[in-house]
Design an enzyme around this catalytic site. Structure first.
Site, PDB file in Angstrom:
ATOM      1  N   TRP A 118      -2.950  -2.548  -1.804  1.00 30.88           N
ATOM      2  CA  TRP A 118      -2.604  -3.543  -1.998  1.00 30.88           C
ATOM      3  C   TRP A 118      -3.144  -4.690  -1.347  1.00 30.88           C
ATOM      4  CZ3 TRP A 118       1.202  -7.810  -0.875  1.00 30.88           C
ATOM      5  CH2 TRP A 118       1.574  -8.681  -1.955  1.00 30.88           C
TER       6      TRP A 118
ATOM      7  N   LYS B 190      13.009 -13.663 -13.397  1.00 32.22           N
ATOM      8  CA  LYS B 190      12.783 -12.313 -14.197  1.00 32.22           C
ATOM      9  C   LYS B 190      11.813 -12.636 -15.220  1.00 32.22           C
ATOM     10  CE  LYS B 190      13.971  -9.636 -12.534  1.00 32.22           C
ATOM     11  NZ  LYS B 190      14.290  -9.962 -11.070  1.00 32.22           N
TER      12      LYS B 190
ATOM     13  N   LYS C 151       6.313  -4.398  -5.058  1.00 31.99           N
ATOM     14  CA  LYS C 151       7.608  -4.049  -4.922  1.00 31.99           C
ATOM     15  C   LYS C 151       8.221  -4.483  -3.513  1.00 31.99           C
ATOM     16  CE  LYS C 151      11.614  -2.757  -6.204  1.00 31.99           C
ATOM     17  NZ  LYS C 151      12.558  -3.664  -7.337  1.00 31.99           N
TER      18      LYS C 151
ATOM     19  N   ASN D 273      -1.215   0.931   5.932  1.00 33.82           N
ATOM     20  CA  ASN D 273      -0.112   0.028   5.164  1.00 33.82           C
ATOM     21  C   ASN D 273       0.247  -0.795   6.352  1.00 33.82           C
ATOM     22  OD1 ASN D 273       1.271  -1.223   3.609  1.00 33.82           O
ATOM     23  ND2 ASN D 273       3.229   0.156   3.732  1.00 33.82           N
ATOM     24  N   GLY D 274       0.094  -2.088   5.967  1.00 39.80           N
ATOM     25  CA  GLY D 274       0.572  -2.977   7.120  1.00 39.80           C
ATOM     26  C   GLY D 274      -0.687  -4.188   7.398  1.00 39.80           C
TER      27      GLY D 274
ATOM     28  N   GLU E 188       7.986 -13.420 -13.987  1.00 40.50           N
ATOM     29  CA  GLU E 188       7.206 -12.259 -13.290  1.00 40.50           C
ATOM     30  C   GLU E 188       6.941 -11.111 -14.089  1.00 40.50           C
ATOM     31  OE1 GLU E 188       9.552 -10.187 -10.011  1.00 40.50           O
ATOM     32  OE2 GLU E 188      11.406 -10.535 -10.925  1.00 40.50           O
TER      33      GLU E 188
ATOM     34  N   GLU F  57      17.470 -17.039 -10.915  1.00 38.51           N
ATOM     35  CA  GLU F  57      17.111 -15.461 -11.265  1.00 38.51           C
ATOM     36  C   GLU F  57      16.501 -15.230 -12.605  1.00 38.51           C
ATOM     37  OE1 GLU F  57      16.448 -13.248  -9.349  1.00 38.51           O
ATOM     38  OE2 GLU F  57      16.382 -11.373 -10.462  1.00 38.51           O
TER      39      GLU F  57
ATOM     40  N   CYS G  93       0.956  -1.139  -0.022  1.00 37.51           N
ATOM     41  CA  CYS G  93      -0.116  -0.066  -0.026  1.00 37.51           C
ATOM     42  C   CYS G  93       0.924   1.319   0.125  1.00 37.51           C
ATOM     43  CB  CYS G  93      -0.908  -0.078   1.283  1.00 37.51           C
ATOM     44  SG  CYS G  93      -1.863  -1.521   1.377  1.00 37.51           S
TER      45      CYS G  93
ATOM     46  N   HIS H  23      16.361 -36.662 -13.639  1.00 40.58           N
ATOM     47  CA  HIS H  23      15.607 -37.460 -12.683  1.00 40.58           C
ATOM     48  C   HIS H  23      14.173 -37.347 -12.691  1.00 40.58           C
ATOM     49  CE1 HIS H  23      19.670 -39.055 -11.278  1.00 40.58           C
ATOM     50  NE2 HIS H  23      20.029 -37.725 -11.405  1.00 40.58           N
TER      51      HIS H  23
HETATM   52  C1  AGP Z   1      12.183  -9.756  -7.576  1.00 40.41           C
HETATM   53  O1  AGP Z   1      12.145  -9.255  -8.998  1.00 40.41           O
HETATM   54  C2  AGP Z   1      10.895  -9.573  -6.910  1.00 40.41           C
HETATM   55  N1  AGP Z   1      10.407  -8.190  -6.857  1.00 40.41           N
HETATM   56  C3  AGP Z   1      10.945 -10.117  -5.488  1.00 40.41           C
HETATM   57  O2  AGP Z   1      11.098 -11.541  -5.780  1.00 40.41           O
HETATM   58  C4  AGP Z   1      11.882  -9.387  -4.504  1.00 40.41           C
HETATM   59  O3  AGP Z   1      13.257  -9.994  -4.967  1.00 40.41           O
HETATM   60  C5  AGP Z   1      11.650 -10.159  -3.199  1.00 40.41           C
HETATM   61  O4  AGP Z   1      10.181  -9.921  -2.814  1.00 40.41           O
HETATM   62  C6  AGP Z   1      12.361  -9.532  -2.126  1.00 40.41           C
HETATM   63  O5  AGP Z   1      12.486  -7.981  -1.981  1.00 40.41           O
HETATM   64  P1  AGP Z   1      13.556  -7.530  -1.221  1.00 40.41           P
HETATM   65  O6  AGP Z   1      14.780  -7.535  -1.821  1.00 40.41           O
HETATM   66  O7  AGP Z   1      13.030  -6.060  -1.071  1.00 40.41           O
HETATM   67  O8  AGP Z   1      13.460  -8.021   0.346  1.00 40.41           O
END
Ligand code: AGP
Length: 608
Positions: free
Chosen positions: A75, A485, A603, A101-102, A488, A481, A2, A504
């Site tokens: 959110w 990428k 984010k 927010n929370g 997502e 990774e 949020c 396997h």
């Molecule tokens: C990665 O592209 C994502 N945004 C997500 O996996 C992120 O890395 C993860 O939520 C951890 O966030 P942070 O690094 O802010 O702790």
């Protein structure tokens, strides 16, 4: 997560609130709303969907009068996205308005008690409980009431509160969820993050846990929950205002991919002096470092993927058993941790709830915690024993790129620093590592300058339904990774797999035309990965291979190849990740995806 914005001043508040919320869209949201205190009348406008809905509803804010207001992008954590569940939430009589927010973890019993007393709820959110509790306890002193309400809440919250009876103030509260206060001339602001207010002021207070701020036009007072004044030092934000803007790129993600050479340079340069790695942030003595019998790395998502790379590096160089742990798993499995365990916590936002709580668990068990964080003053940064900041600048795109790369750079610095302290690397190796590290930004720039092939391949392969990223050793760590990428931001299903493990079971999924991206940068295991490439090709796979320029022969093995410049083994992921980021970006772009704000994602995930 949020987003919260608040304004009190001499101008009409609503237009600024909307523009401030726009700057917080990157946090991910599904609904938005405003509340204006127009001379003691609280007016709320809110709607499900994007900010454009709210702008239409309020004629870009012009139809909402008043110079005091709060805004919110939600959110959803409790209660589906809807108009009624959007914030701000009013108390039953409409006397108080709250944005939050929370998560209030004990909201249900509180709600039931209030309902038993005849109070009517409109929404099924946890936040509305706060507004109703304020009204329930209110006896005329808003600060006393807020303090009383806070004592009843369990969980995390950043709050903005308006009261009909206090038309010339905003109350702000913080516990775990970040909240800043912007300091202007005859106007002041609250926000979840800096971009929301940067157009108005560069002077901020960061609220700490259990601090309550009373924000008026001409002053801000901060108190603790004992109603004692708290002296705050303001911080001046040096960010170039465009640092939080797109800078001419179509997406924040592309801008941040392109910023990686500078971000890595900015992160390593201050920590290399006269040919030596200097990590003054680490408070450990050499003796303490030598006493560690295990390293635990705690993180989530891409930060966890950095941890997996670090596992291979630390074990190879430091010869200390190292585990990379998913933070959400670590804290619930009664982990084996003591004062001989070094805990490394990695987090871009420094607010990820799973990571923060896992860190607390490690600390409770006696472990020394070093955090690698990008957001200054964030909770994880504040609560770890040592913090090494990545200096990537604000990362706005939900899909991390430059934060991932700068986290890797810090891992290299730590490996060199600890390796030297532990006597595990020779002077020659030390200097070789350093010179390779100093060349990484330029090598990344070289890759970025020659990325047409990646863009072309994305245009040929973006129809793929299932993609497999395979690799061995540090290439396996990187495949995690690369896969995240892609999925997502393009929503294409992909899996990262240890190449030796495919046979396997999962190889049963390989069929004609399946796209397999084989990471073959790790020198020692090239022969093995070539076998794995042939293994999947025998079942019809299309193999895209990523390797260093030293292995041109791989052109004869894979259907297509992407080459990167060579470097020392431990730093290969910093170079190999660039084409994978670009590949994901171009595929998602071809598919017309919402690259900076992918569906369902936020984010910073500040809830469990
Ligand atoms: C990665 O592209 C994502 N945004 C997500 O996996 C992120 O890395 C993860 O939520 C951890 O966030 P942070 O690094 O802010 O702790």
């Amino acid at each position: 997560m949020c987003g919260i914005v608040g304004y009190i001043g001499e101008e009409q508040a609503a237009p600024f609130l909307l523009s401030g919320l726009e700057k917080l869209e990157y946090r991910g949201y599904d609904s938005a709303g405003l509340c204006l205190n127009d001379g003691g009348t609280l007016v709320v406008k809110k709607s499900k969907g994007k900010l454009t809905e709210l702008k239409t509803l309020t004629h870009n804010g012009s139809s909402l009068h008043g110079t005091v207001g709060i805004g919110h992008t939600r959110w959803a954590t409790h209660g589906e996205p809807s108009d009624v569940n959007a914030h701000p939430h009013l108390s039953e009589s409409g006397r108080f308005a709250v944005v939050h927010n929370g998560i209030i973890e004990n909201y249900l019993p509180l709600k039931e008690k209030l309902m038993d007393k005849g109070i009517t709820f409109r929404s099924n959110t946890d936040t509305e409980v706060i507004a109703q509790l304020i009204e329930y306890y209110y006896q005329g002193d808003l600060m006393d009431t807020i303090i009383k309400v806070l004592s009843r809440l369990d969980g995390s919250y950043a709050l903005g509160v308006l009261s009909k009876d206090n038309p010339d103030e905003i109350i702000a509260v913080r516990k775990e969820s970040p909240l800043i206060i912007g300091l202007g001339e005859h106007e002041n602001f609250i926000a979840s993050d800096i971009p929301a207010i940067l157009s108005k002021t560069r002077k901020i207070y960061r609220l700490e846990n259990d601090e309550i701020a009373v924000i008026k036009r001409d002053g801000v007072s901060v108190f603790n929950t004992d109603k004692e004044p708290v002296q705050k030092e303001y911080e001046t934000i040096e960010w170039d205002i465009h640092a939080a803007e797109k800078g001419g790129y179509e997406h924040f993600m592309f801008k941040e991919i392109m910023e990686q050479p500078k971000a890595i340079h900015d992160t390593i340069s201050p920590r290399i002096k006269d040919g030596r790695v200097v990590l003054n942030e680490i408070s450990l003595t050499a003796e303490q470092i030598r006493s560690f019998r295990k390293i635990n790395i705690l993180a989530c998502g891409s930060a966890y993927h950095v941890g997996v790379v670090a596992k291979y590096i630390f074990e190879k160089i430091l010869r200390i058993p190292t585990e990379a742990d998913l933070a959400s798993e670590f804290r619930y499995r009664d982990p084996i941790v003591d004062d001989k365990t070094l805990t490394v916590v990695i987090s871009q936002s420094g607010e990820t709830a799973d990571t923060k709580e896992a860190m607390k668990e490690a600390k409770r068990r006696g472990s020394h915690v070093i955090s690698i964080v990008n957001v200054l003053g964030s909770a994880i940064a504040k609560e770890s024993d040592d913090v090494i900041y990545t200096l990537a600048g604000p990362e706005i795109a939900v899909a991390t790129t430059k934060a991932y790369s700068t986290q890797l750079a810090v891992i290299y610095l730590m490996a060199i620093y600890f390796g030297d302290l532990l006597g595990k690397i020779t002077d020659t190796e030390y200097q070789n590592y350093l010179s390779e590290l100093l060349m990484i930004p330029d090598k990344i720039q070289q890759i970025l300058d020659n990325s047409e092939n990646v863009q072309y391949l994305a245009s040929q392969l973006f129809h793929a339904d299932d993609v497999f990223f395979i690799g061995r050793n540090i290439d396996y760590a990187l495949s995690l990774e690369g896969s995240l990428k892609l999925k997502e931001i393009s929503y294409i299903h992909s899996e990262a797999y240890a190449a030796g493990e495919l046979k396997h079971g999962t190889i049963s999924l390989i069929e004609k035309g399946t796209l397999v991206i084989a990471l073959a940068t790790h020198e020692e295991l090239i022969g093995k990965i070539v076998s794995n490439m042939k293994e999947v090709q025998a079942r019809g796979a299309y193999v895209l291979c990523l390797a260093t320029e030293r292995h041109q022969e791989l052109k004869d093995v894979a259907q297509n190849t992407i080459f990167i410049p060579p470097t020392c083994d431990m730093m290969l992921p910093s170079l190999a990740v660039i084409p994978l980021q670009l590949f994901a970006y171009y595929v998602a772009s071809q598919k017309g995806c919402d690259i900076d704000k992918p569906r369902n994602l936020a984010k910073s995930v500040t809830v469990e």
